[in-house]
Motif scaffolding. Structure first.
Motif, PDB file in Angstrom:
ATOM      1  N   ALA A 150      54.757  54.738  42.414  1.00 37.21           N
ATOM      2  CA  ALA A 150      55.050  55.883  43.107  1.00 37.21           C
ATOM      3  C   ALA A 150      53.844  56.893  43.120  1.00 37.21           C
ATOM      4  O   ALA A 150      52.639  56.597  42.784  1.00 37.21           O
ATOM      5  N   PRO A 151      53.963  58.163  44.160  1.00 37.40           N
ATOM      6  CA  PRO A 151      52.571  58.688  44.335  1.00 37.40           C
ATOM      7  C   PRO A 151      51.919  59.329  42.875  1.00 37.40           C
ATOM      8  O   PRO A 151      50.752  59.411  42.997  1.00 37.40           O
ATOM      9  N   ASP A 152      52.776  59.875  41.832  1.00 38.71           N
ATOM     10  CA  ASP A 152      52.181  60.341  41.103  1.00 38.71           C
ATOM     11  C   ASP A 152      52.078  59.599  39.710  1.00 38.71           C
ATOM     12  O   ASP A 152      52.060  59.954  38.655  1.00 38.71           O
ATOM     13  N   VAL A 153      52.377  58.220  39.928  1.00 42.07           N
ATOM     14  CA  VAL A 153      52.486  57.251  38.737  1.00 42.07           C
ATOM     15  C   VAL A 153      51.141  56.366  38.773  1.00 42.07           C
ATOM     16  O   VAL A 153      51.231  55.450  39.833  1.00 42.07           O
ATOM     17  N   PRO A 154      50.213  56.404  37.959  1.00 43.97           N
ATOM     18  CA  PRO A 154      49.295  55.447  37.926  1.00 43.97           C
ATOM     19  C   PRO A 154      49.609  54.207  37.582  1.00 43.97           C
ATOM     20  O   PRO A 154      50.625  54.071  36.612  1.00 43.97           O
ATOM     21  N   HIS A 205      63.099  55.002  39.109  1.00 43.20           N
ATOM     22  CA  HIS A 205      63.227  54.047  40.333  1.00 43.20           C
ATOM     23  C   HIS A 205      64.663  54.526  40.603  1.00 43.20           C
ATOM     24  O   HIS A 205      65.654  54.540  39.863  1.00 43.20           O
ATOM     25  N   ASP A 206      65.077  54.778  41.871  1.00 43.56           N
ATOM     26  CA  ASP A 206      66.377  55.200  42.511  1.00 43.56           C
ATOM     27  C   ASP A 206      66.470  54.243  43.519  1.00 43.56           C
ATOM     28  O   ASP A 206      65.914  54.603  44.780  1.00 43.56           O
ATOM     29  N   ASP A 207      67.708  53.390  43.554  1.00 41.31           N
ATOM     30  CA  ASP A 207      67.994  52.672  44.653  1.00 41.31           C
ATOM     31  C   ASP A 207      68.452  53.605  46.063  1.00 41.31           C
ATOM     32  O   ASP A 207      68.073  52.948  47.120  1.00 41.31           O
ATOM     33  N   ALA A 208      69.107  54.440  45.847  1.00 40.93           N
ATOM     34  CA  ALA A 208      69.287  55.217  46.942  1.00 40.93           C
ATOM     35  C   ALA A 208      68.073  55.833  47.787  1.00 40.93           C
ATOM     36  O   ALA A 208      67.978  55.902  49.083  1.00 40.93           O
ATOM     37  N   GLU A 209      67.186  56.203  46.906  1.00 38.72           N
ATOM     38  CA  GLU A 209      65.678  57.046  47.476  1.00 38.72           C
ATOM     39  C   GLU A 209      65.300  55.732  48.064  1.00 38.72           C
ATOM     40  O   GLU A 209      64.518  56.068  49.064  1.00 38.72           O
ATOM     41  N   PHE A 210      65.200  54.577  47.370  1.00 37.63           N
ATOM     42  CA  PHE A 210      64.212  53.572  47.780  1.00 37.63           C
ATOM     43  C   PHE A 210      64.765  53.024  49.397  1.00 37.63           C
ATOM     44  O   PHE A 210      63.857  52.845  50.506  1.00 37.63           O
ATOM     45  N   GLY A 217      72.616  39.536  40.411  1.00 35.77           N
ATOM     46  CA  GLY A 217      72.545  39.417  39.136  1.00 35.77           C
ATOM     47  C   GLY A 217      71.032  40.108  38.682  1.00 35.77           C
ATOM     48  O   GLY A 217      70.603  40.005  37.600  1.00 35.77           O
ATOM     49  N   TYR A 218      70.335  40.579  39.468  1.00 34.46           N
ATOM     50  CA  TYR A 218      69.218  41.102  39.336  1.00 34.46           C
ATOM     51  C   TYR A 218      68.899  42.717  39.907  1.00 34.46           C
ATOM     52  O   TYR A 218      69.385  43.014  41.023  1.00 34.46           O
ATOM     53  N   THR A 219      68.055  43.278  39.257  1.00 36.36           N
ATOM     54  CA  THR A 219      67.921  44.529  39.775  1.00 36.36           C
ATOM     55  C   THR A 219      67.055  44.622  41.132  1.00 36.36           C
ATOM     56  O   THR A 219      66.370  43.619  41.168  1.00 36.36           O
ATOM     57  N   THR A 220      66.888  45.740  41.757  1.00 34.37           N
ATOM     58  CA  THR A 220      65.874  45.809  42.921  1.00 34.37           C
ATOM     59  C   THR A 220      64.666  45.571  42.284  1.00 34.37           C
ATOM     60  O   THR A 220      63.802  44.639  42.835  1.00 34.37           O
ATOM     61  N   LEU A 265      70.662  47.540  49.748  1.00 34.88           N
ATOM     62  CA  LEU A 265      69.515  46.804  49.574  1.00 34.88           C
ATOM     63  C   LEU A 265      70.129  45.416  49.224  1.00 34.88           C
ATOM     64  O   LEU A 265      70.191  45.207  47.795  1.00 34.88           O
ATOM     65  N   PRO A 266      70.162  44.583  50.203  1.00 34.54           N
ATOM     66  CA  PRO A 266      70.816  43.183  49.666  1.00 34.54           C
ATOM     67  C   PRO A 266      69.825  42.397  49.024  1.00 34.54           C
ATOM     68  O   PRO A 266      68.512  42.429  49.172  1.00 34.54           O
ATOM     69  N   GLY A 267      70.170  41.378  48.183  1.00 31.32           N
ATOM     70  CA  GLY A 267      69.319  40.396  47.409  1.00 31.32           C
ATOM     71  C   GLY A 267      69.809  39.531  46.596  1.00 31.32           C
ATOM     72  O   GLY A 267      71.313  39.526  46.535  1.00 31.32           O
TER      73      GLY A 267
END
Length: 459
Positions: free
Chosen positions: A185-189, A267-272, A286-289, A281-283
């Motif tokens: 993310a922008p502020d996350v090294p 992380h936020d799925d809606a924002e992503f 059984g697994y997170t994004t 966000l299909p995939g």
């Protein structure tokens, strides 16, 4: 511990850094386009001349394709040797009509540098060149530094592995630094400790021996486009799992530590979803994004063709159709084996009256690295000096096939310190690189070399 040295931020000439990167971005170094061979050579010379001007022994080495730029400055006896890898070739600019400003005329809008190659990988690679220059303005480098800048990464690096084999002794290093990806993310090294592998193929479907009139033959003749659509649909089930027999055999499962570490990330799925303009966000079930993006294999259609593509109508049943398919792989999967599996499987899916064949392209092995290596810890210290916070550890969904060759031929650990963001739109129209990310990248590079030269970094 962080090794305190003077803050380099005030010493960075940001305007000059921008001007130099702009000059590099104006060179249309598209490795896939044979008409750009002269531009590729000019780009290599730009980099050679810059590094030579910084006191490196620098040269351009020819390959069977586009040349490699190699440079070294080995004035730190007893200190580690750092090999910095990057690539100066870029993706084709098409579709040109979707660019807001010309792809090879860098333009700053809203704090971003828009140009093809701005983030992938000219901006990130050149940040290391400028980081070295920043240190040299203070004195000698704290480590020995080698640069390896290739011109074929965007076409699968077909000639780099032979180059590494021929120059393995010269390229020896304690660690290989790569910046060719995205932070979380922008502020996350971010320190990237794993990359997915790749198997890239084409599927060709053949029907009749010529295009047929859809009125005279429709209802009786096989339709390769319909057949292709059916084949693609059958490559995944309704749970998002790939149906190729044996595809998941031997996969290294995600550890509980990894799953918890990623769950703790902001992380936020809606924002992503909103960031890419989609409602869902299909995939794989059984697994997170993040788990699907970084730690699970995928199969995606990257391009499709067949039949009439022009203006207006042309009522034909095409004789043939095709699709380009990429499979991103995770540790435990071998790209040659996966390519063999899909090559055997697809022909069995061809509907009556059609034949289907698979044509392999390039691939790459997946890799995962030690989270607690001294090099990762040094990178964390450097990033903290720039961002004022600890780095997070992530894996990337992308693939860098040459990492396998680095591992096999140079026997040195790889350190990924990515400087860009997914929102930079690498490979897409209007690719960009935040000006602040470029400048922070220069500082990160300089501090990283300082930390890698610190006594407690040695193994």
């Amino acid at each position: 511990m962080t090794h305190q040295t003077p803050d380099l931020s005030a010493a960075l000439n940001r305007e000059q850094a921008n001007e130099e990167l702009f000059a590099l971005l104006r060179l249309p170094s598209v490795s896939a386009d044979p008409t750009r061979k002269g531009d590729m050579a000019a780009t290599a010379e730009f980099l050679r001349a810059k590094l030579a001007g910084l006191g490196f022994t620098a040269r351009i080495d020819p390959t069977a394709g586009h040349p490699v730029v190699y440079a070294e400055r080995l004035n730190a006896p007893g200190k580690p040797t750092v090999l910095i890898y990057g690539h100066y070739d870029v993706q084709p600019e098409a579709p040109l009509e979707e660019w807001v400003t010309p792809p090879f005329e860098p333009t700053i809008r809203d704090g971003r540098i828009y140009a093809r190659g701005s983030t992938d990988d000219k901006g990130q690679a050149y940040a290391h060149v400028k980081g070295v220059e920043l240190l040299l303005a203070q004195g000698e480098l704290p480590v020995n530094v080698k640069f390896l800048l290739e011109g074929e990464e965007e076409i699968g690096s077909p000639n780099l592995e032979p180059y590494l084999r021929d120059h393995a002794e010269e390229l020896k290093a304690d660690v290989i630094v790569i910046s060719d990806g995205s932070r979380f993310a922008p502020d996350v090294p971010t320190i990237t400790y794993g990359v997915r592998g790749l198997s890239y193929v084409e599927i060709h479907v053949q029907g009749a021996n010529r295009d047929l009139h859809s009125g005279s033959y429709g209802g009786a003749a096989p339709n390769p486009i319909n057949a292709l659509a059916e084949i693609i649909t059958r490559l995944k089930d309704d749970q998002g799992r790939v149906t190729i027999p044996g595809f998941y055999d031997g996969i290294d499962d995600l550890t509980d530590t990894e799953r918890q570490m990623w769950a703790d990330l902001p992380h936020d799925d809606a924002e992503f979803a909103a960031s890419i303009g989609v409602p869902a966000l299909p995939g794989e079930a059984g697994y997170t994004t993040l788990e699907r993006l970084w730690g699970r294999p995928t199969l995606d259609v990257n391009g499709i063709w067949g039949g009439y593509q022009g203006e207006g109508s042309k009522t034909v049943i095409a004789a043939k159709a095709g699709a380009k398919v990429s499979m991103r792989l995770v540790p435990g999967q071998d790209p040659d084996r996966i390519t063999g599996l899909i090559t055997d499987y697809v022909p069995t899916l061809a509907p009556a009256g059609t034949t289907a064949t698979v044509h392999p392209h390039h691939g790459g092995r997946p890799f995962k690295f030690d989270l607690n290596s001294p090099y990762n810890l040094a990178a964390n210290r450097a990033l903290k000096r720039v961002f004022g916070r600890e780095a997070v550890f992530a894996r990337t969904g992308g693939s860098i096939p040459i990492v396998a060759a680095f591992n096999d031929l140079l026997h040195a650990p790889v350190l990924f310190v990515d400087l860009g963001l997914n929102e930079d739109a690498p490979h897409s129209p209007n690719e960009s690189f935040a000006v602040s990310d470029y400048h922070n990248g220069i500082l990160t590079s300089a501090y990283l070399l300082q930390e890698l030269g610190a006594p407690d970094t040695a193994e």
